[in-house]
Design a protein around this motif. Structure first.
Motif, PDB file in Angstrom:
ATOM      1  N   GLU A 277       0.855  -1.186   0.000  1.00 23.02           N
ATOM      2  CA  GLU A 277       0.000   0.000   0.000  1.00 23.02           C
ATOM      3  C   GLU A 277       0.887   1.232   0.000  1.00 23.02           C
ATOM      4  OE1 GLU A 277      -3.141  -0.292  -0.453  1.00 23.02           O
ATOM      5  OE2 GLU A 277      -3.269  -2.460  -0.113  1.00 23.02           O
ATOM      6  N   VAL A 278       0.344   2.342  -0.426  1.00 25.30           N
ATOM      7  CA  VAL A 278       1.148   3.550  -0.511  1.00 25.30           C
ATOM      8  C   VAL A 278       1.693   3.959   0.851  1.00 25.30           C
ATOM      9  CG1 VAL A 278      -0.770   5.189  -0.250  1.00 25.30           C
ATOM     10  CG2 VAL A 278       1.285   5.853  -1.541  1.00 25.30           C
ATOM     11  N   GLY A 279       0.930   3.704   1.920  1.00 23.66           N
ATOM     12  CA  GLY A 279       1.416   4.057   3.252  1.00 23.66           C
ATOM     13  C   GLY A 279       2.698   3.325   3.620  1.00 23.66           C
ATOM     14  N   GLU A 280       2.831   2.060   3.168  1.00 23.80           N
ATOM     15  CA  GLU A 280       4.057   1.312   3.435  1.00 23.80           C
ATOM     16  C   GLU A 280       5.234   1.903   2.662  1.00 23.80           C
ATOM     17  OE1 GLU A 280       3.078  -3.233   3.848  1.00 23.80           O
ATOM     18  OE2 GLU A 280       1.800  -2.370   2.275  1.00 23.80           O
ATOM     19  N   LEU A 281       4.980   2.282   1.428  1.00 28.48           N
ATOM     20  CA  LEU A 281       6.048   2.891   0.633  1.00 28.48           C
ATOM     21  C   LEU A 281       6.472   4.235   1.214  1.00 28.48           C
ATOM     22  CD1 LEU A 281       4.687   2.049  -2.920  1.00 28.48           C
ATOM     23  CD2 LEU A 281       6.713   1.063  -1.843  1.00 28.48           C
ATOM     24  N   ILE A 282       5.522   5.019   1.653  1.00 27.63           N
ATOM     25  CA  ILE A 282       5.843   6.302   2.277  1.00 27.63           C
ATOM     26  C   ILE A 282       6.677   6.081   3.534  1.00 27.63           C
ATOM     27  CG2 ILE A 282       4.840   8.258   3.531  1.00 27.63           C
ATOM     28  CD1 ILE A 282       2.525   8.166   1.482  1.00 27.63           C
ATOM     29  N   ALA A 283       6.319   5.071   4.324  1.00 30.21           N
ATOM     30  CA  ALA A 283       7.102   4.766   5.527  1.00 30.21           C
ATOM     31  C   ALA A 283       8.531   4.388   5.157  1.00 30.21           C
ATOM     32  CB  ALA A 283       6.431   3.644   6.315  1.00 30.21           C
ATOM     33  N   GLY A 284       8.698   3.642   4.062  1.00 31.29           N
ATOM     34  CA  GLY A 284      10.038   3.294   3.607  1.00 31.29           C
ATOM     35  C   GLY A 284      10.832   4.516   3.179  1.00 31.29           C
ATOM     36  N   HIS A 285      10.201   5.417   2.450  1.00 30.69           N
ATOM     37  CA  HIS A 285      10.878   6.657   2.050  1.00 30.69           C
ATOM     38  C   HIS A 285      11.244   7.484   3.280  1.00 30.69           C
ATOM     39  CE1 HIS A 285      10.671   7.054  -2.430  1.00 30.69           C
ATOM     40  NE2 HIS A 285       9.900   5.997  -2.264  1.00 30.69           N
ATOM     41  N   ARG A 286      10.363   7.550   4.224  1.00 31.66           N
ATOM     42  CA  ARG A 286      10.672   8.300   5.453  1.00 31.66           C
ATOM     43  C   ARG A 286      11.867   7.710   6.192  1.00 31.66           C
ATOM     44  NH1 ARG A 286       4.328   9.157   7.181  1.00 31.66           N
ATOM     45  NH2 ARG A 286       4.124  11.296   6.354  1.00 31.66           N
ATOM     46  N   GLU A 287      11.991   6.386   6.165  1.00 33.44           N
ATOM     47  CA  GLU A 287      13.130   5.759   6.812  1.00 33.44           C
ATOM     48  C   GLU A 287      14.431   6.114   6.101  1.00 33.44           C
ATOM     49  OE1 GLU A 287      15.644   3.485   9.224  1.00 33.44           O
ATOM     50  OE2 GLU A 287      13.700   4.450   9.563  1.00 33.44           O
ATOM     51  N   LEU A 288      14.419   6.153   4.775  1.00 30.18           N
ATOM     52  CA  LEU A 288      15.612   6.578   4.041  1.00 30.18           C
ATOM     53  C   LEU A 288      15.970   8.020   4.386  1.00 30.18           C
ATOM     54  CD1 LEU A 288      14.901   5.103   0.470  1.00 30.18           C
ATOM     55  CD2 LEU A 288      16.258   4.090   2.308  1.00 30.18           C
ATOM     56  N   ILE A 289      14.964   8.879   4.435  1.00 25.85           N
ATOM     57  CA  ILE A 289      15.197  10.282   4.784  1.00 25.85           C
ATOM     58  C   ILE A 289      15.795  10.382   6.186  1.00 25.85           C
ATOM     59  CG2 ILE A 289      14.054  12.490   5.274  1.00 25.85           C
ATOM     60  CD1 ILE A 289      11.983  11.714   3.089  1.00 25.85           C
ATOM     61  N   ARG A 290      15.238   9.621   7.124  1.00 21.12           N
ATOM     62  CA  ARG A 290      15.725   9.664   8.513  1.00 21.12           C
ATOM     63  C   ARG A 290      17.188   9.252   8.587  1.00 21.12           C
ATOM     64  NH1 ARG A 290      17.268   6.742  12.400  1.00 21.12           N
ATOM     65  NH2 ARG A 290      17.012   4.824  11.188  1.00 21.12           N
ATOM     66  N   GLN A 291      17.540   8.147   7.915  1.00 18.80           N
ATOM     67  CA  GLN A 291      18.920   7.666   7.961  1.00 18.80           C
ATOM     68  C   GLN A 291      19.886   8.678   7.355  1.00 18.80           C
ATOM     69  OE1 GLN A 291      19.626   3.623   6.566  1.00 18.80           O
ATOM     70  NE2 GLN A 291      17.523   3.047   7.055  1.00 18.80           N
ATOM     71  N   ALA A 292      19.504   9.265   6.231  1.00 23.27           N
ATOM     72  CA  ALA A 292      20.388  10.225   5.567  1.00 23.27           C
ATOM     73  C   ALA A 292      20.575  11.483   6.401  1.00 23.27           C
ATOM     74  CB  ALA A 292      19.842  10.577   4.193  1.00 23.27           C
ATOM     75  N   ARG A 293      19.497  11.990   6.947  1.00 22.25           N
ATOM     76  CA  ARG A 293      19.602  13.226   7.734  1.00 22.25           C
ATOM     77  C   ARG A 293      20.391  13.011   9.019  1.00 22.25           C
ATOM     78  NH1 ARG A 293      13.707  15.557   6.570  1.00 22.25           N
ATOM     79  NH2 ARG A 293      14.164  16.537   4.552  1.00 22.25           N
ATOM     80  N   ALA A 294      20.378  11.794   9.540  1.00 25.27           N
ATOM     81  CA  ALA A 294      21.195  11.500  10.715  1.00 25.27           C
ATOM     82  C   ALA A 294      22.682  11.650  10.406  1.00 25.27           C
ATOM     83  CB  ALA A 294      20.893  10.090  11.227  1.00 25.27           C
ATOM     84  N   ARG A 295      23.044  11.538   9.130  1.00 24.42           N
ATOM     85  CA  ARG A 295      24.437  11.750   8.683  1.00 24.42           C
ATOM     86  C   ARG A 295      24.626  13.141   8.081  1.00 24.42           C
ATOM     87  NH1 ARG A 295      27.385   6.952   7.824  1.00 24.42           N
ATOM     88  NH2 ARG A 295      26.487   5.301   9.112  1.00 24.42           N
ATOM     89  N   ARG A 296      23.647  14.019   8.250  1.00 21.43           N
ATOM     90  CA  ARG A 296      23.698  15.383   7.720  1.00 21.43           C
ATOM     91  C   ARG A 296      23.797  15.403   6.193  1.00 21.43           C
ATOM     92  NH1 ARG A 296      24.260  19.052  11.791  1.00 21.43           N
ATOM     93  NH2 ARG A 296      24.930  18.236  13.822  1.00 21.43           N
ATOM     94  N   ILE A 297      23.109  14.480   5.558  1.00 26.94           N
ATOM     95  CA  ILE A 297      23.059  14.398   4.101  1.00 26.94           C
ATOM     96  C   ILE A 297      21.715  14.929   3.624  1.00 26.94           C
ATOM     97  CG2 ILE A 297      22.941  12.784   2.158  1.00 26.94           C
ATOM     98  CD1 ILE A 297      24.962  11.037   3.637  1.00 26.94           C
ATOM     99  N   ARG A 298      21.734  15.823   2.655  1.00 28.00           N
ATOM    100  CA  ARG A 298      20.505  16.337   2.061  1.00 28.00           C
ATOM    101  C   ARG A 298      19.879  15.279   1.183  1.00 28.00           C
ATOM    102  NH1 ARG A 298      23.289  22.095   0.476  1.00 28.00           N
ATOM    103  NH2 ARG A 298      22.791  23.207   2.395  1.00 28.00           N
ATOM    104  N   VAL A 299      18.554  15.274   1.103  1.00 34.32           N
ATOM    105  CA  VAL A 299      17.858  14.191   0.410  1.00 34.32           C
ATOM    106  C   VAL A 299      16.899  14.762  -0.637  1.00 34.32           C
ATOM    107  CG1 VAL A 299      16.710  11.986   0.719  1.00 34.32           C
ATOM    108  CG2 VAL A 299      17.874  13.038   2.663  1.00 34.32           C
ATOM    109  N   VAL A 300      17.060  14.321  -1.867  1.00 35.87           N
ATOM    110  CA  VAL A 300      16.185  14.698  -2.972  1.00 35.87           C
ATOM    111  C   VAL A 300      15.287  13.511  -3.297  1.00 35.87           C
ATOM    112  CG1 VAL A 300      16.085  15.375  -5.406  1.00 35.87           C
ATOM    113  CG2 VAL A 300      17.903  16.276  -3.931  1.00 35.87           C
ATOM    114  N   GLY A 301      13.986  13.739  -3.367  1.00 32.91           N
ATOM    115  CA  GLY A 301      13.050  12.702  -3.764  1.00 32.91           C
ATOM    116  C   GLY A 301      12.749  12.813  -5.246  1.00 32.91           C
ATOM    117  N   ALA A 302      12.903  11.723  -5.968  1.00 39.71           N
ATOM    118  CA  ALA A 302      12.584  11.691  -7.394  1.00 39.71           C
ATOM    119  C   ALA A 302      11.286  10.910  -7.595  1.00 39.71           C
ATOM    120  CB  ALA A 302      13.711  11.038  -8.181  1.00 39.71           C
ATOM    121  N   THR A 303      10.372  11.476  -8.354  1.00 41.02           N
ATOM    122  CA  THR A 303       9.130  10.768  -8.648  1.00 41.02           C
ATOM    123  C   THR A 303       9.402   9.573  -9.555  1.00 41.02           C
ATOM    124  OG1 THR A 303       8.701  12.273 -10.500  1.00 41.02           O
ATOM    125  CG2 THR A 303       7.654  12.795  -8.383  1.00 41.02           C
TER     126      THR A 303
END
Length: 399
Positions: A277-303
């Motif tokens: 479901e889309v909610g699961e995919l959004i949760a996965g994207h949020r996890e990637l964002i969380r991990q990257a920001r913890a390393r002070r890395i900027r994150v670009v989302g591509a459609t």
């Protein structure tokens, strides 16, 4: 200070791709692989991976050289006078434990961004199944015996389009503006001209002048592991991106296979995936964002790219992909958005079609061709380019 200038994300040994040597492994073979760097420096070091090995991997010797004739029938040749013997903690050989990787010592070899270097490994003991990267879209070579110092390349009598054990090349660039592209076969470069370095990672490096790392794996999933397509994105990000030197920005293009592989009940058995479901995919994207920001890395989302008419398409796939793309565009959770769907859509960029523009279609309605990859690079380069002194460009505004 070192900067990672090239990467290939490791995968488990598999026979599920074009003929490769990952299952049989190597014994008394020299393995020669050429890779194109996206940053230059005076010193070079390599990273070797045995993360999917079940026993220690012995490296009897290794050399580095400038590539002479990459992409031709004699592509195993290297430039005479450029061969450098590599060492590992000062030794000419190394043993890599199972499920581990090592970084070699730096060798003095001035290189420039866009230049190809060739790494040769001599494997004198039975390796067992090999950690590899299946779809290199570049040629690797194998020959019998110790060919570490060989320059002509004629004795490398076998070839394949996969990379083995080699997972990274760092250079003494001292740069901290690296861009990592994280995705599936589209990021890996499927549909680009083999041997020509026409992936969108190559095009982006040429457009921006920044180190660009390709962390794509064909078939990779955001939420599920695969025996063929590697660990799920939320798990492999740390190894394949966050552990690289000099990365400042992460571009995420992942989730299409989670949608497409589960679209119908009659998908081939080699690529099943639970329905998402889309909610699961959004949760996965949020996890990637969380991990990257913890390393002070900027994150670009591509459609997600348009994929109407492909074997991934269907009513449910359309619904979930539209919902995910809308979230990427409008949520504001990414630092910036690259709207690749609109740029590559069949109506010439208006976003009114769910099919790839014919001029950008490799032919399967799923993967871009060389021209499509150039467009992707152009869109992302514009997003990476600051319009004001502080802040980032956005391809589409927040609501």
């Amino acid at each position: 200070m070192f900067t990672t200038a090239w990467t290939a994300s490791p995968q488990p040994p598999s026979t599920g791709f074009t003929p490769n040597w990952s299952q049989e492994g190597f014994w008394r073979h020299s393995l020669r692989q050429a890779v194109r760097l996206t940053a230059g420096g005076d010193r070079v070091r390599i990273r070797l991976s045995n993360v999917y090995g079940t026993s220690p991997l012995r490296i009897a010797g290794a050399t580095l050289a400038r590539t002479a004739l990459a992409g031709t029938a004699l592509g195993a040749a290297v430039q005479p006078g450029s061969v450098r013997r590599l060492t590992f903690d000062g030794a000419s050989s190394a043993e890599i434990p199972a499920r581990a990787e090592i970084v070699g010592d730096a060798a003095g070899l001035p290189v420039e961004a866009g230049e190809s270097v060739t790494v040769t490994l001599y494997l004198d003991a039975v390796t067992g199944p090999a950690t590899f990267h299946a779809q290199a879209f570049a040629t690797s070579y194998r020959g019998a015996g110790d060919l570490l110092a060989d320059t002509a390349g004629a004795d490398f009598g076998e070839a394949t389009e996969s990379w083995y054990f080699l997972s990274g090349v760092d250079v003494s660039a001292g740069r901290t503006d690296g861009v990592a592209l994280f995705g599936d076969s589209v990021t890996d470069g499927f549909g680009s001209t083999p041997g020509a370095n026409r992936r969108w990672s190559d095009a982006l490096a040429a457009r921006t002048g920044r180190p660009v790392l390709n962390a794509g794996i064909g078939g990779n999933l955001l939420l599920n592991d695969s025996a063929w397509y590697g660990e799920k994105g939320v798990h492999r990000l740390a190894r394949d991106v966050l552990g690289q030197a000099g990365v400042d920005t992460l571009v995420v293009l992942l989730g299409l296979n989670d949608i497409g592989f589960s679209e119908t009940d009659d998908q081939p058995t080699y690529r099943p995936a639970p329905r998402v479901e889309v909610g699961e995919l959004i949760a996965g994207h949020r996890e990637l964002i969380r991990q990257a920001r913890a390393r002070r890395i900027r994150v670009v989302g591509a459609t997600l790219l348009p994929f109407g008419g492909s074997d991934h398409w269907g009513e449910r796939a359309a619904k979930v992909s539209h919902e995910l793309n809308d979230w990427i565009r409008r949520s504001g959770e990414y630092d910036a958005v690259a709207d690749l769907h609109r740029a590559l859509a069949g109506t010439g960029g208006t976003g009114g079609s769910d099919a790839l523009c014919a001029a950008y279609d490799f032919g399967d309605h799923l993967h871009p061709n060389d021209a499509g990859y150039e467009v992707m690079a152009e869109v992302v380069a514009a997003v990476l380019r600051p319009r004001v002194r502080r802040g980032w460009a956005r391809s589409s505004p927040r609501p």
